[in-house]
Design a protein around this motif. Structure first.
Motif, mmCIF file in Angstrom:
data_model
loop_
_atom_site.group_PDB
_atom_site.id
_atom_site.type_symbol
_atom_site.label_atom_id
_atom_site.label_comp_id
_atom_site.label_asym_id
_atom_site.label_seq_id
_atom_site.Cartn_x
_atom_site.Cartn_y
_atom_site.Cartn_z
ATOM 1 N N GLY A 1 31.485 37.573 33.448
ATOM 2 C CA GLY A 1 32.214 38.404 34.414
ATOM 3 C C GLY A 1 33.095 37.548 35.310
ATOM 4 N N GLY A 2 32.543 36.423 35.788
ATOM 5 C CA GLY A 2 33.307 35.503 36.623
ATOM 6 C C GLY A 2 34.480 34.910 35.869
ATOM 7 N N VAL A 3 34.237 34.572 34.587
ATOM 8 C CA VAL A 3 35.306 33.995 33.771
ATOM 9 C C VAL A 3 36.445 35.000 33.596
ATOM 10 C CG1 VAL A 3 35.920 33.140 31.475
ATOM 11 C CG2 VAL A 3 33.797 32.402 32.558
ATOM 12 N N PHE A 4 36.097 36.260 33.338
ATOM 13 C CA PHE A 4 37.146 37.260 33.140
ATOM 14 C C PHE A 4 37.872 37.568 34.446
ATOM 15 C CE2 PHE A 4 34.880 38.143 29.160
ATOM 16 C CZ PHE A 4 35.962 38.080 28.311
ATOM 17 N N ALA A 5 37.116 37.635 35.544
ATOM 18 C CA ALA A 5 37.766 37.866 36.839
ATOM 19 C C ALA A 5 38.723 36.726 37.142
ATOM 20 C CB ALA A 5 36.724 37.996 37.938
ATOM 21 N N GLY A 6 38.273 35.488 36.906
ATOM 22 C CA GLY A 6 39.126 34.322 37.120
ATOM 23 C C GLY A 6 40.369 34.394 36.261
ATOM 24 N N THR A 7 40.171 34.853 35.016
ATOM 25 C CA THR A 7 41.303 34.962 34.103
ATOM 26 C C THR A 7 42.312 35.998 34.599
ATOM 27 O OG1 THR A 7 39.941 34.256 32.266
ATOM 28 C CG2 THR A 7 41.931 35.472 31.720
ATOM 29 N N ILE A 8 41.800 37.124 35.121
ATOM 30 C CA ILE A 8 42.725 38.139 35.648
ATOM 31 C C ILE A 8 43.506 37.568 36.834
ATOM 32 C CG2 ILE A 8 42.847 40.357 36.878
ATOM 33 C CD1 ILE A 8 40.544 41.348 35.143
ATOM 34 N N LEU A 9 42.794 36.801 37.688
ATOM 35 C CA LEU A 9 43.437 36.275 38.893
ATOM 36 C C LEU A 9 44.346 35.083 38.627
ATOM 37 C CD1 LEU A 9 40.540 36.472 41.490
ATOM 38 C CD2 LEU A 9 42.545 37.927 41.315
ATOM 39 N N THR B 1 46.424 43.821 40.809
ATOM 40 C CA THR B 1 46.355 43.286 39.445
ATOM 41 C C THR B 1 47.714 43.095 38.757
ATOM 42 O OG1 THR B 1 45.767 45.534 38.828
ATOM 43 C CG2 THR B 1 44.003 43.934 38.854
ATOM 44 N N ILE B 2 48.734 43.875 39.138
ATOM 45 C CA ILE B 2 50.015 43.615 38.482
ATOM 46 C C ILE B 2 50.687 42.418 39.144
ATOM 47 C CG2 ILE B 2 50.411 45.960 37.651
ATOM 48 C CD1 ILE B 2 52.167 46.441 40.059
ATOM 49 N N PRO B 3 51.564 41.709 38.406
ATOM 50 C CA PRO B 3 52.202 40.527 38.997
ATOM 51 C C PRO B 3 52.967 40.887 40.274
ATOM 52 C CG PRO B 3 52.660 40.636 36.645
ATOM 53 C CD PRO B 3 51.964 41.903 37.001
ATOM 54 N N MET C 1 41.332 53.281 40.682
ATOM 55 C CA MET C 1 42.162 52.518 39.755
ATOM 56 C C MET C 1 43.549 52.255 40.340
ATOM 57 S SD MET C 1 40.524 51.403 37.498
ATOM 58 C CE MET C 1 40.048 51.241 35.806
ATOM 59 N N SER C 2 44.142 53.291 40.973
ATOM 60 C CA SER C 2 45.497 53.091 41.507
ATOM 61 C C SER C 2 45.499 52.123 42.669
ATOM 62 C CB SER C 2 46.133 54.402 41.977
ATOM 63 O OG SER C 2 45.553 55.495 41.388
ATOM 64 N N VAL C 3 44.409 52.130 43.444
ATOM 65 C CA VAL C 3 44.346 51.187 44.565
ATOM 66 C C VAL C 3 44.254 49.759 44.043
ATOM 67 C CG1 VAL C 3 42.972 50.439 46.539
ATOM 68 C CG2 VAL C 3 43.379 52.849 46.189
ATOM 69 N N LEU C 4 43.619 49.625 42.872
ATOM 70 C CA LEU C 4 43.470 48.293 42.278
ATOM 71 C C LEU C 4 44.797 47.758 41.737
ATOM 72 C CD1 LEU C 4 40.960 46.550 41.956
ATOM 73 C CD2 LEU C 4 40.718 47.407 39.645
ATOM 74 N N MET D 1 46.442 43.589 28.899
ATOM 75 C CA MET D 1 45.526 42.453 29.060
ATOM 76 C C MET D 1 44.306 42.858 29.878
ATOM 77 S SD MET D 1 47.615 39.016 29.894
ATOM 78 C CE MET D 1 49.338 39.302 30.055
ATOM 79 N N ILE D 2 44.558 43.556 30.999
ATOM 80 C CA ILE D 2 43.446 43.951 31.863
ATOM 81 C C ILE D 2 42.482 44.857 31.106
ATOM 82 C CG2 ILE D 2 42.813 45.253 33.935
ATOM 83 C CD1 ILE D 2 45.374 44.261 35.176
ATOM 84 N N TYR D 3 43.066 45.774 30.328
ATOM 85 C CA TYR D 3 42.238 46.676 29.534
ATOM 86 C C TYR D 3 41.327 45.869 28.602
ATOM 87 C CZ TYR D 3 40.941 50.289 26.201
ATOM 88 O OH TYR D 3 40.226 51.133 25.411
ATOM 89 N N ILE D 4 41.912 44.884 27.946
ATOM 90 C CA ILE D 4 41.119 44.051 27.028
ATOM 91 C C ILE D 4 40.041 43.288 27.794
ATOM 92 C CG2 ILE D 4 41.224 42.072 25.452
ATOM 93 C CD1 ILE D 4 44.074 43.044 24.717
ATOM 94 N N PHE D 5 40.408 42.739 28.952
ATOM 95 C CA PHE D 5 39.428 41.967 29.728
ATOM 96 C C PHE D 5 38.254 42.829 30.159
ATOM 97 C CE2 PHE D 5 43.135 39.173 31.149
ATOM 98 C CZ PHE D 5 42.986 38.390 30.024
ATOM 99 N N ILE D 6 38.575 44.054 30.599
ATOM 100 C CA ILE D 6 37.494 44.920 31.070
ATOM 101 C C ILE D 6 36.604 45.308 29.903
ATOM 102 C CG2 ILE D 6 36.949 47.149 32.134
ATOM 103 C CD1 ILE D 6 39.403 46.808 33.863
#
Lengths: 263, 286
Positions: free
Chosen positions: B207-215, A109-111, A102-105, B269-274
């Protein structure tokens, strides 16, 4: 049937439109780098003078050299560290494994701006090292080592590991096994992560800007300073060609490597 | 002791990156959280006294509006990228044919070209003086330059322009990996194309949609380049505030508070997406 054909044409036009919007600005930028118009607004006859001017600007060449240096170091360290970590994460069950994952991720993931700001705080308030190439390289590794971890981890799952056991059974020590078995097997993934990390590091402005300090020039920082002060902006167009050509070469390289991986 | 050491065989592998992440990600984050609760005096000196002033200052002024607006811009960006990226990926997978690789490369390469330059290219195109204006003036279509930049629309357009590939590519990957026999089965069972899409294709590619959304959503949320280059720093976002406090003003505690709020929002947000998208969202990230 006719309605279907019209729908088909509309879809095609839509696809073309997206690509035109996506590519037009940068293509025009590159085309105008060959125009003699100094502001780079119109076509005014072919010239290479802006390229010559860039090549004759010591600051630009210095910035290019710095960028290549920073990106090379960051890429090498990130891929080596990332590969080792991926191996450890895949092969061993240990306490804190999922926490580490998780920490590596986190840096991915953060801006970017948060990574940049927290590193700036750390460098200036905690370890108090002067801003410069060291801090830029640290920042780049912080972001890109995680990328390498996850790319190599993806490959680990698809590899046949009996070779490694065989090598151990035949009495090879760990180092020999790494050299003869593990690295060759993971090489495509290692190369792909290097091919992704290098251009990312080479391009990065968002993070570098925070940790560069005064007087440290990477190419994107040099371009940014040109954007603000340069009276002949078309010079930027000439530099931008490098930034367009490099990813295309990178893509060809990755495609080639992926083909190799699947065969 | 020996037993302890032999149990730590993973350390040489995960040690370096683990230590690195601890030193340059987790600890700096902790320090940022700490800083957000203290204040700074003259010459940017940190005064180590607990205070909530930074958060109070952020939540009771126009800056709150900037934070909210960043979120709004990011959501708009994300929705547009999804509405463009999904059909595009879908079309390429189904009808790309021999142009598939070219179309895919045409999306990957922009994601590798410096954001700074891509936004700059937009500014040269739409600015005043700019290429579009100079062409239109030359043709006599307009008599005075059109102002296209330095407004929210330009900033959001810049965000879409930069982050679209990051939405489209994970979606493409999940569509490409879709088991075609499932689609055939649904047709055999009498599903209309419309129904097939919403009951089979979309759920299987979420899964692709959520990954895209995170990115796409998260980088857009923290972006400060588009507001700077296309907004001319007249349209501010959360990232612009971070840059302002850290680089221009030198008020680290206030800047740290913005960064902490940004991080908290993103982790939520990430928590919700996962939760919604499952583990696949994370796997599709890279």
């Amino acid at each position: 049937m006719k309605a279907g054909k019209i729908a088909d044409i509309i879809q095609r036009l839509g696809v073309i439109l997206v690509y035109v919007v996506l590519w037009m600005p940068i293509v025009i930028l590159v085309i105008l780098s060959f125009s003699s118009h100094a502001i780079g607004l119109r076509w005014q006859g072919f010239t290479l003078q802006w390229y010559v001017q860039v090549l004759n600007t010591p600051k630009a060449m210095e910035a290019l050299k710095n960028s290549l240096f920073v990106s090379t170091v960051a890429t090498v360290i990130s891929t080596i560290g990332g590969t080792l970590a991926a191996y450890g994460l895949y092969k061993y069950k240990f306490r804190g494994r999922s926490a580490l994952r998780m920490s590596v991720l986190l840096p991915i993931t953060i801006p970017y701006v948060v990574t940049a700001a927290t590193l700036l705080i750390f460098f200036t308030q905690v370890i108090r090292i002067p801003m410069g190439y060291i801090t830029i390289i640290i920042a780049h590794i912080t972001f890109s080592a995680p990328l390498a971890v996850f790319i190599v981890l993806g490959r680990m799952a698809r590899v046949d590991w009996t070779l490694e056991e065989a090598s151990a059974d035949l009495g090879a020590d760990k180092l020999t096994t790494w050299r003869k078995v593990i690295v060759p097997v993971l090489l495509p993934a290692i190369m792909i992560s290097a091919a992704l990390i290098f251009p990312w590091s080479f391009n990065d402005f968002t993070i570098t800007y925070f940790v560069a300090g005064v007087g440290t020039m990477t190419l994107p920082i040099y371009i940014f300073s040109l954007m603000q002060y340069c009276r002949t902006p078309v010079v930027i167009n000439a530099i931008s060609s490098v930034f367009v050509v490099l990813p295309i070469i990178g893509l060809l390289l990755v495609t080639f490597l992926q083909r190799k991986e699947t065969t | 002791m020996v037993k302890f050491l032999t149990k730590q065989v993973h350390l040489p592998y995960v040690g370096p990156v683990g230590l690195w992440v601890l030193l340059f990600v987790l600890i700096p984050m902790g320090v940022a959280v700490y800083l957000s609760f203290v204040t700074s005096g003259p010459h940017s000196r940190i005064i180590h006294e607990f205070t909530l002033d930074n958060y109070r200052a952020l939540f009771t002024s126009a800056r709150l509006l900037i934070l909210a607006r960043s979120f709004q811009y990011a959501v708009v960006t994300n929705v547009v990228c999804l509405l463009v990226g999904y059909p595009l990926a879908y079309w390429i997978v189904r009808h790309g044919g021999r142009f598939k690789l070219l179309l895919l490369g045409g999306m990957i390469v922009p994601s590798w070209i410096s954001q700074l330059l891509r936004l700059y290219a937009l500014r040269r195109l739409a600015g005043d003086p700019g290429i579009i204006n100079s062409v239109l003036l030359g043709l006599g279509v307009i008599s005075s330059p059109v102002k296209m930049l330095f407004n929210p629309t330009a900033v959001v357009f810049g965000l879409i322009f930069v982050w679209l590939p990051f939405m489209m590519l994970p979606i493409y990957a999940s569509l490409e990996g879709l088991d075609q026999s499932l689609l055939e089965a649904s047709v055999d069972l009498g599903a209309t194309p419309f129904k097939r899409f919403f009951t089979v294709t979309l759920p299987l590619t979420k899964g692709g949609v959520f990954a895209g959304t995170i990115l796409c959503l998260i980088p857009a949320f923290g972006d400060w380049l588009s507001p700077l280059i296309l907004g001319g720093d007249r349209v501010l976002m959360a990232g612009s505030l971070v840059r302002l406090y850290f680089i221009s003003v030198g008020n680290f505690p206030l800047g740290a508070a913005v960064a902490v709020i940004l991080t908290a929002a993103v982790l939520l947000m990430i928590y919700i997406f996962i939760k919604l998208g499952g583990e696949e969202a994370i796997e599709r990230l890279v």
